[in-house]
Design an enzyme around this catalytic site. Sequence first.
Site, PDB file in Angstrom:
ATOM      1  N   THR A 142      40.118  52.690  38.354  1.00  0.00           N
ATOM      2  CA  THR A 142      39.788  51.266  38.462  1.00  0.00           C
ATOM      3  C   THR A 142      38.328  51.141  38.872  1.00  0.00           C
ATOM      4  OG1 THR A 142      42.052  50.697  39.067  1.00  0.00           O
ATOM      5  CG2 THR A 142      40.336  49.099  39.624  1.00  0.00           C
ATOM      6  N   LYS A 146      41.536  44.749  34.318  1.00  0.00           N
ATOM      7  CA  LYS A 146      42.086  45.360  35.530  1.00  0.00           C
ATOM      8  C   LYS A 146      41.518  44.697  36.776  1.00  0.00           C
ATOM      9  CE  LYS A 146      44.481  48.011  38.135  1.00  0.00           C
ATOM     10  NZ  LYS A 146      44.325  49.458  38.304  1.00  0.00           N
ATOM     11  N   LYS A 187      38.714  47.873  48.061  1.00  0.00           N
ATOM     12  CA  LYS A 187      37.656  48.371  47.170  1.00  0.00           C
ATOM     13  C   LYS A 187      37.669  47.630  45.840  1.00  0.00           C
ATOM     14  CE  LYS A 187      38.508  51.408  44.321  1.00  0.00           C
ATOM     15  NZ  LYS A 187      38.841  51.519  42.865  1.00  0.00           N
TER      16      LYS A 187
END
Length: 289
Positions: free
Chosen positions: A96, A171, A239
Amino acid sequence: MKTIGFIGLGVMGSRMASNLQKAGYPIVIYNRTKEKAQDLINKGAKWVNTPKELGNHADIIITMLSTPQAIKEIATGKSGLLYGIKKNSLWINSSTVNPSFTKEMEILAQNHQLRYLDAPVAGTKDPAQKGELVFLVGGDHENIKEATPLFEIMGKKILNLGEVGKGAAMKMLVNQLLGQSIVAFAEAMVMGEAMGLEKETLFNVLLNTPVVAPVITALRSKIENKDYEVNFALKWIQKDLHLSSVSAYEQGIATPSLNASKEVFAMAKQHGFGNHDFTAVYEYLNTKR
């Protein structure tokens, strides 16, 4: 069968690699800590000591790493993947990352005569274990076609979203909504309990209203039982929200609720919840400080 190189054997990557191994693919693996690779090694996977060495052995490389910085180090650091890879190999990046970073990696790959696919996944530990991930893919059609047999082993659905960067963009949005949804629900639960409503009543009523994201129902048992074993670590969703905020800045988009949610997770991490499941944000908010 082509030899698959797999880099990154954490909660997700170890299960994805295991499913490829069970399907009969020869697997070459590298991870920063060898201990996490031991089960795969015991079942016949070939361990290598550097990403560069992995590149020498693999026809297709899959990376499943935690941060853009980790990917860049694996690719371009001392004994990096790009310095040993076979020409015209396919690099599938399932980590990701933000779209601008994945486009940067595509350019690096092309400079080393390497093909590149942007292919992050939607799903956590259990779908990874069962081979039920959803692949959000950006890249050349022929590269996607070549990777599809692998995606079908590791996942249940492949969404072809267009050029490199589009998979990463989707995503970002998926994890952005997930993070915002759990923070909103946790706040409502904490507020309800403070006003004297029973936790079970809150679950039963709120989860049966259309205003709560459907995913929260699947997370109920973790919150209700204080089961914060990691499916998706809190530090990683923080994150991901940060990367979403970077992407918003790059696009000149204001995202105030995204940034507020990101900071809630940042505070929870600072108070020791970073290595818990992300649902532990409820525990953080529910603790009087």
